[in-house]
Design a protein around this motif. Sequence first.
Motif, short mmCIF file in Angstrom:
data_model
loop_
_atom_site.label_atom_id
_atom_site.label_comp_id
_atom_site.label_asym_id
_atom_site.label_seq_id
_atom_site.Cartn_x
_atom_site.Cartn_y
_atom_site.Cartn_z
N LYS A 1 60.55 21.37 -61.39
CA LYS A 1 60.98 22.33 -60.09
C LYS A 1 62.28 23.00 -60.28
O LYS A 1 62.33 24.12 -59.90
CB LYS A 1 60.67 21.68 -58.75
CG LYS A 1 59.35 21.46 -58.18
CD LYS A 1 59.15 20.99 -56.78
CE LYS A 1 57.73 20.67 -56.44
NZ LYS A 1 57.15 22.27 -56.53
N LEU B 1 52.29 17.06 -58.96
CA LEU B 1 51.76 15.73 -59.55
C LEU B 1 50.33 15.32 -58.97
O LEU B 1 49.97 15.79 -57.87
CB LEU B 1 52.86 14.64 -58.82
CG LEU B 1 52.71 13.07 -59.04
CD1 LEU B 1 53.16 12.94 -60.30
CD2 LEU B 1 53.46 12.20 -58.19
N LEU C 1 59.03 15.54 -61.49
CA LEU C 1 58.61 16.66 -60.81
C LEU C 1 59.73 17.23 -60.50
O LEU C 1 59.55 18.66 -60.51
CB LEU C 1 57.73 15.96 -59.63
CG LEU C 1 57.03 17.32 -58.81
CD1 LEU C 1 56.20 17.95 -59.52
CD2 LEU C 1 56.46 16.61 -57.51
N CYS D 1 54.25 23.53 -60.63
CA CYS D 1 54.26 22.32 -61.39
C CYS D 1 53.70 21.30 -60.10
O CYS D 1 53.92 21.30 -58.89
CB CYS D 1 55.43 21.64 -61.68
SG CYS D 1 56.75 21.83 -60.59
N SER E 1 51.31 13.91 -54.03
CA SER E 1 50.33 14.46 -55.07
C SER E 1 49.29 15.49 -54.54
O SER E 1 48.90 15.60 -53.43
CB SER E 1 49.73 13.12 -55.77
OG SER E 1 48.96 12.61 -54.87
N LEU F 1 51.46 15.18 -64.49
CA LEU F 1 52.34 16.15 -64.05
C LEU F 1 51.67 17.18 -64.79
O LEU F 1 51.30 17.40 -65.99
CB LEU F 1 54.07 16.07 -64.68
CG LEU F 1 54.68 14.85 -63.81
CD1 LEU F 1 55.79 14.48 -64.54
CD2 LEU F 1 55.03 15.58 -62.37
#
Length: 602
Positions: free
Chosen positions: A567, A577, A563, A575, A106, A592
Amino acid sequence: MECLGLSLPALRRKIDDVQRFLAIALRIANAHTVDFYTGNIWDEFIGLTPEDVLSHFNDNINPQQTTQEGNMRNSFGFSHDSGKLVHIGAFLEAAEAHSLPSLRISVPFGKLVEMLNDTERHTRWNAALDTDDFMNCKKAHEVQAMSEVVALLAQHCRVKQVIDVGSGKGYLSTHLSMLYGLQVFGIDSSSTNTHGAQERSRKLKRHSRVNQKLKKDAKESGRLAGAGKTEEHRESGMGEFVATENNSTQLQDTQLSAVAEVPVDVSIQIGEPVECAVEDEGMTDPFLSTLSLNAVEPISGRIPPSQLSKEERERRMRENLEKKSYNRDSSSSSLFLPLTSYVTAETELREVIPELRDAVMVGLHTCGDLASSTLRMFVSKRELHAICSVGCCYHLLSEEFDQKRGHHTLPNLITDQMQSSPELGTEVCGFPMSQYLRDQNYFCGRNARMSACLALERVTVGGGLPVESLFYRAVLHVILQDHYGAHKSEKRVGNVYSKASSFVDYIRRALRKLELDESKLSDGDIQEYHDQYKHRICEMLAFNRLKVTLAPCIEGLILLDRLCYLKEQENVSFCALVQLFDPVKSPRCYGLVALKTDIKSS
């Protein structure tokens, strides 16, 4: 734009690591608490005593492992021969290593804000209004953090519109519209929620006008008005106001606060997983409802258009037209429009919102498949430039590779959201989303996804594991098996535990709820079951603690799958998290965040 987060190959390697651990440990998470005694769950999965397991949760794991313990590391504490858990230390170490915080995937909240804030700092449009007065602590915490990210996304993408999917009672929508000047379309399938959101917005605006007058008077006089202004608030229809020590005012209006944390009528079908409770912030499994208050957000009963009567469809259409007409004629309401509509990834947004231009999509605790649908919608709709999505209710996700799907009827909430996809040639389900896991035919299991809804952080800080209701429910299953032929019924037990004065009373209430003949058993017969199993309650406590420990790993895999899906998309330029919330205050704390490649240039 600065590159944050992992590359796609690196992310897939992280997914592989979590999969290897869960391939062994998922058996524990998929065991159903209801079957704990009838299925002899403890002896089947655990090769330790309950006391051995519980004693390790408060002990530090010794980094100096013996040779035997070192060999256990390869199987994460599970025996190669029996498959049972035989070393709790190795298991706890592996679970921590494969949880989201330890995977270091993250992006820090501050780093995201820094990246998005590439122009002059966004300013509040209506700083005079503090909407925290109208929400409980948990909701205020979530809305404040989420709205900051959404406002920055809108600023970064140079858009003025936001679509709030599953907007509920409009907490986030009104915050974004009133404090940041964004035009927000709040879409919810429940007309009750949209009516409530519209009324709440009206009261907020009235309070805003009163608040601004107070501040203006205070600026002119050098002090806040006292009792006289308090009376003025009462007359404004904004609920009861009380004077504080510094003569400022605080709002006390239970209608405007978030849903109270009260016991939920949790429905349970004997021998089967259960559906999500509606409205209150409750759980769906007796295990979940007891262990983790507020672990998932409430959901509305999402009724798809195919199940609506003609009269209901026409009524909803009239309501939406009336709201749009009202908002066009009212400058004070023009920035927030609550709409009643059932949306999926296939929904044409401009049919729901004719005035839609470029926008940011947001979902705060979107339930089950709705979270997956919002991500697919973001990818496929050209008008959506960014998304911020926080999901919940993982137990309500539909799974593409669930072998049982052909053998039993899934809840309507799930089956009705599945859409036929020409691209996939099959039903589009909520999990897995990424092509990477779909190519592996990956299956998690509903009980495991139920476990993913638990709140490890709350247990860790002293939330405790109240287990009596789980014990009652499991012993009830033994009684049903012994005297009613392992009875399964369309009737549901519900949350009779909260109403029962004793174990005997609980069993009798449950039998009446299931419409079974309770005269078969005397009070003494029932009490004998309690006495027979009460010495094994520690097994259930220890086993459930293991399930809680696995929760961050299972949730992590679900979020990593989402995620990875983002991608994999060519039109997604960024993108990540992001941990948006404090996990103790809000267990579903990860969001997200993604941007499209076709963001408008300045």
